[in-house]
Design a protein around this motif. Sequence first.
Motif, PDB file in Angstrom:
ATOM      1  N   ARG A  23       0.761  -1.140  -0.038  1.00  0.00           N
ATOM      2  CA  ARG A  23      -0.066  -0.046  -0.057  1.00  0.00           C
ATOM      3  C   ARG A  23       0.755   1.061   0.056  1.00  0.00           C
ATOM      4  O   ARG A  23       0.605   2.127  -0.742  1.00  0.00           O
ATOM      5  CB  ARG A  23      -1.025  -0.148   1.239  1.00  0.00           C
ATOM      6  CG  ARG A  23      -2.176  -1.000   1.190  1.00  0.00           C
ATOM      7  CD  ARG A  23      -3.134  -0.554   2.259  1.00  0.00           C
ATOM      8  NE  ARG A  23      -4.142  -1.517   2.174  1.00  0.00           N
ATOM      9  CZ  ARG A  23      -4.133  -2.620   2.963  1.00  0.00           C
ATOM     10  NH1 ARG A  23      -3.333  -2.716   4.042  1.00  0.00           N
ATOM     11  NH2 ARG A  23      -5.347  -3.278   3.077  1.00  0.00           N
ATOM     12  N   ASN A  24       2.051   1.330   0.696  1.00  0.00           N
ATOM     13  CA  ASN A  24       2.774   2.441   0.729  1.00  0.00           C
ATOM     14  C   ASN A  24       3.462   2.659  -0.686  1.00  0.00           C
ATOM     15  O   ASN A  24       3.424   4.039  -0.871  1.00  0.00           O
ATOM     16  CB  ASN A  24       3.899   2.167   1.903  1.00  0.00           C
ATOM     17  CG  ASN A  24       3.490   2.321   3.332  1.00  0.00           C
ATOM     18  OD1 ASN A  24       2.400   2.788   3.604  1.00  0.00           O
ATOM     19  ND2 ASN A  24       4.244   1.777   4.402  1.00  0.00           N
ATOM     20  N   ALA A  25       3.904   1.635  -1.383  1.00  0.00           N
ATOM     21  CA  ALA A  25       4.532   1.817  -2.529  1.00  0.00           C
ATOM     22  C   ALA A  25       3.472   2.269  -3.588  1.00  0.00           C
ATOM     23  O   ALA A  25       3.797   3.257  -4.323  1.00  0.00           O
ATOM     24  CB  ALA A  25       5.234   0.412  -3.029  1.00  0.00           C
ATOM     25  N   LEU A  26       2.148   1.764  -3.285  1.00  0.00           N
ATOM     26  CA  LEU A  26       1.234   2.217  -4.436  1.00  0.00           C
ATOM     27  C   LEU A  26       0.777   3.686  -4.166  1.00  0.00           C
ATOM     28  O   LEU A  26       0.563   4.405  -5.025  1.00  0.00           O
ATOM     29  CB  LEU A  26       0.029   1.197  -4.167  1.00  0.00           C
ATOM     30  CG  LEU A  26       0.336  -0.096  -4.797  1.00  0.00           C
ATOM     31  CD1 LEU A  26      -0.802  -1.179  -4.400  1.00  0.00           C
ATOM     32  CD2 LEU A  26       0.384   0.120  -6.439  1.00  0.00           C
ATOM     33  N   THR A  27       0.613   3.958  -2.945  1.00  0.00           N
ATOM     34  CA  THR A  27       0.409   5.279  -2.659  1.00  0.00           C
ATOM     35  C   THR A  27       1.254   6.391  -3.294  1.00  0.00           C
ATOM     36  O   THR A  27       0.884   7.550  -3.798  1.00  0.00           O
ATOM     37  CB  THR A  27       0.250   5.565  -1.126  1.00  0.00           C
ATOM     38  OG1 THR A  27      -0.431   4.653  -0.631  1.00  0.00           O
ATOM     39  CG2 THR A  27       0.012   7.149  -0.523  1.00  0.00           C
ATOM     40  N   ALA A  28       2.707   6.090  -3.251  1.00  0.00           N
ATOM     41  CA  ALA A  28       3.605   6.916  -3.805  1.00  0.00           C
ATOM     42  C   ALA A  28       3.530   6.932  -5.135  1.00  0.00           C
ATOM     43  O   ALA A  28       3.488   7.965  -5.913  1.00  0.00           O
ATOM     44  CB  ALA A  28       5.107   6.455  -3.182  1.00  0.00           C
ATOM     45  N   GLY A  55      -4.195   0.581 -13.692  1.00  0.00           N
ATOM     46  CA  GLY A  55      -3.227  -0.514 -13.222  1.00  0.00           C
ATOM     47  C   GLY A  55      -2.956  -0.075 -11.586  1.00  0.00           C
ATOM     48  O   GLY A  55      -3.216  -1.051 -10.747  1.00  0.00           O
ATOM     49  N   ILE A  56      -2.690   0.984 -11.187  1.00  0.00           N
ATOM     50  CA  ILE A  56      -2.581   1.432  -9.882  1.00  0.00           C
ATOM     51  C   ILE A  56      -3.924   1.037  -8.994  1.00  0.00           C
ATOM     52  O   ILE A  56      -3.739   0.618  -7.973  1.00  0.00           O
ATOM     53  CB  ILE A  56      -2.151   2.602  -9.649  1.00  0.00           C
ATOM     54  CG1 ILE A  56      -0.418   2.774 -10.043  1.00  0.00           C
ATOM     55  CG2 ILE A  56      -2.083   3.102  -8.096  1.00  0.00           C
ATOM     56  CD1 ILE A  56       0.048   4.269 -10.097  1.00  0.00           C
ATOM     57  N   GLU A  57      -4.780   1.487  -9.512  1.00  0.00           N
ATOM     58  CA  GLU A  57      -6.232   1.363  -9.017  1.00  0.00           C
ATOM     59  C   GLU A  57      -6.535  -0.080  -8.770  1.00  0.00           C
ATOM     60  O   GLU A  57      -7.075  -0.360  -7.634  1.00  0.00           O
ATOM     61  CB  GLU A  57      -7.302   2.061  -9.835  1.00  0.00           C
ATOM     62  CG  GLU A  57      -7.174   3.732  -9.657  1.00  0.00           C
ATOM     63  CD  GLU A  57      -7.934   4.439 -10.694  1.00  0.00           C
ATOM     64  OE1 GLU A  57      -8.921   3.602 -11.483  1.00  0.00           O
ATOM     65  OE2 GLU A  57      -8.002   5.548 -10.966  1.00  0.00           O
ATOM     66  N   ARG A  58      -6.364  -0.775  -9.941  1.00  0.00           N
ATOM     67  CA  ARG A  58      -6.588  -2.260  -9.503  1.00  0.00           C
ATOM     68  C   ARG A  58      -5.806  -2.862  -8.453  1.00  0.00           C
ATOM     69  O   ARG A  58      -6.287  -3.674  -7.689  1.00  0.00           O
ATOM     70  CB  ARG A  58      -6.245  -2.982 -11.108  1.00  0.00           C
ATOM     71  CG  ARG A  58      -7.371  -2.849 -12.117  1.00  0.00           C
ATOM     72  CD  ARG A  58      -7.418  -3.862 -13.219  1.00  0.00           C
ATOM     73  NE  ARG A  58      -5.780  -4.241 -13.317  1.00  0.00           N
ATOM     74  CZ  ARG A  58      -4.887  -4.144 -13.880  1.00  0.00           C
ATOM     75  NH1 ARG A  58      -5.182  -2.900 -14.811  1.00  0.00           N
ATOM     76  NH2 ARG A  58      -4.006  -4.729 -14.329  1.00  0.00           N
ATOM     77  N   ALA A  59      -4.523  -2.646  -8.464  1.00  0.00           N
ATOM     78  CA  ALA A  59      -3.577  -3.018  -7.416  1.00  0.00           C
ATOM     79  C   ALA A  59      -4.190  -2.629  -6.119  1.00  0.00           C
ATOM     80  O   ALA A  59      -4.255  -3.351  -5.134  1.00  0.00           O
ATOM     81  CB  ALA A  59      -2.225  -2.676  -7.661  1.00  0.00           C
ATOM     82  N   GLU A  86     -14.141  -4.195 -11.128  1.00  0.00           N
ATOM     83  CA  GLU A  86     -12.730  -4.587 -11.099  1.00  0.00           C
ATOM     84  C   GLU A  86     -12.166  -5.660 -11.070  1.00  0.00           C
ATOM     85  O   GLU A  86     -11.238  -6.200 -11.257  1.00  0.00           O
ATOM     86  CB  GLU A  86     -12.526  -3.739  -9.723  1.00  0.00           C
ATOM     87  CG  GLU A  86     -12.788  -2.032  -9.620  1.00  0.00           C
ATOM     88  CD  GLU A  86     -12.364  -1.550  -8.641  1.00  0.00           C
ATOM     89  OE1 GLU A  86     -12.723  -2.176  -7.428  1.00  0.00           O
ATOM     90  OE2 GLU A  86     -12.052  -0.408  -8.549  1.00  0.00           O
ATOM     91  N   GLN A  87     -13.171  -6.797 -10.194  1.00  0.00           N
ATOM     92  CA  GLN A  87     -12.398  -7.973 -10.190  1.00  0.00           C
ATOM     93  C   GLN A  87     -12.737  -8.769 -11.612  1.00  0.00           C
ATOM     94  O   GLN A  87     -11.728  -9.441 -12.090  1.00  0.00           O
ATOM     95  CB  GLN A  87     -13.249  -8.727  -9.470  1.00  0.00           C
ATOM     96  CG  GLN A  87     -13.351  -8.450  -7.785  1.00  0.00           C
ATOM     97  CD  GLN A  87     -13.846  -9.635  -6.770  1.00  0.00           C
ATOM     98  OE1 GLN A  87     -13.602  -9.526  -5.606  1.00  0.00           O
ATOM     99  NE2 GLN A  87     -14.764 -10.339  -7.394  1.00  0.00           N
ATOM    100  N   ILE A  88     -13.445  -8.612 -12.316  1.00  0.00           N
ATOM    101  CA  ILE A  88     -13.518  -9.020 -13.752  1.00  0.00           C
ATOM    102  C   ILE A  88     -12.523  -8.662 -14.695  1.00  0.00           C
ATOM    103  O   ILE A  88     -11.969  -9.453 -15.284  1.00  0.00           O
ATOM    104  CB  ILE A  88     -14.968  -8.973 -14.392  1.00  0.00           C
ATOM    105  CG1 ILE A  88     -16.082  -9.531 -13.772  1.00  0.00           C
ATOM    106  CG2 ILE A  88     -15.047  -9.482 -15.747  1.00  0.00           C
ATOM    107  CD1 ILE A  88     -16.163 -11.047 -13.309  1.00  0.00           C
ATOM    108  N   VAL A  89     -12.254  -7.265 -14.604  1.00  0.00           N
ATOM    109  CA  VAL A  89     -11.214  -6.468 -15.501  1.00  0.00           C
ATOM    110  C   VAL A  89      -9.980  -7.301 -15.119  1.00  0.00           C
ATOM    111  O   VAL A  89      -8.939  -7.465 -15.799  1.00  0.00           O
ATOM    112  CB  VAL A  89     -11.092  -5.268 -15.050  1.00  0.00           C
ATOM    113  CG1 VAL A  89      -9.968  -4.533 -15.777  1.00  0.00           C
ATOM    114  CG2 VAL A  89     -12.522  -4.668 -15.801  1.00  0.00           C
TER     115      VAL A  89
END
Length: 281
Positions: free
Chosen positions: A60-65, A95-99, A153-156
């Motif tokens: 989460r920290n890495a994705l927030t950055a 991609g960030i939103e999906r992660a 989001e899950q299907i994508v």
Amino acid sequence: MCGEHIVSSVVPTDAAAVEPLANDDVGASSTEDSSPTACRRPSVGGRTGFDARELQHELRNALTAAAGYAQWLDRRSTSWTDERERRALGAIRQGIERACHLLQDDWGHKHGPHLELRQLVAEAVSQVPPLRIGDVVIRVLAEEPLVGRWDSEQIVEVLVNLLDNAVKYSPPDTPIVIEIAREADQARITVRDRGIGIDAEDLNAIFDGHRTELARTVAEGSGIGLRLCRRLVHAEGGHIGVTSLPGSGSAFWVTLPLGEGSLTPTSERPGGCEDQIGPLS
């Protein structure tokens, strides 16, 4: 097919298949510690020491950055003149939103608005790398819209994973075909490639995190992608499976329950309606 040995597998729906991902070792088969207090210690880049919750926190920290820099670029992109760069930034943000969504704790089906399957396929295709986007062909084999109350989001995420495997394990300039069809009260999506294929003895194991010896020599990976696909599809009340001819390619398929918004089928298009997805230009 005469003279060819095509093998297939359907992943069964069972209790073990729908347990939260955080309770499993990353990339491992379905062995599990029965102790409720035992900490999982997955290997991350050859290192151990993170349990599942700690790993979620660090990710989460890495994705927030990353999200912060993506937003900064988004503000600057208003002056960009190259449409390819704007589309590439959009793919990064998606991609960030999906992660981030996958790191949420509330796994399972969420009843959202009725969604049309072709829209979700188009969103997943937008994540295909630019060098392979021209290889993607979409064949719509159903006349009527295919609508369901799925978690978009899950299907994508499932479709992105299947397309990513097709890209990794098939040669450039060979087609990656996505078929959208209806079977009774189910929607069916199939992703076909002309890649390395999968041996019969490996078909079930790949949904448990197993990577074949050939796959390991062709591309890097953790094996977690297909396990994730299985869990997400089962959470939607669907099924996932694969048919493969070693050395000639694979066809991964997903079925999903249709909702009230889908019309009773009146006809099918012979050969389907085919769209070729062009390169970013």
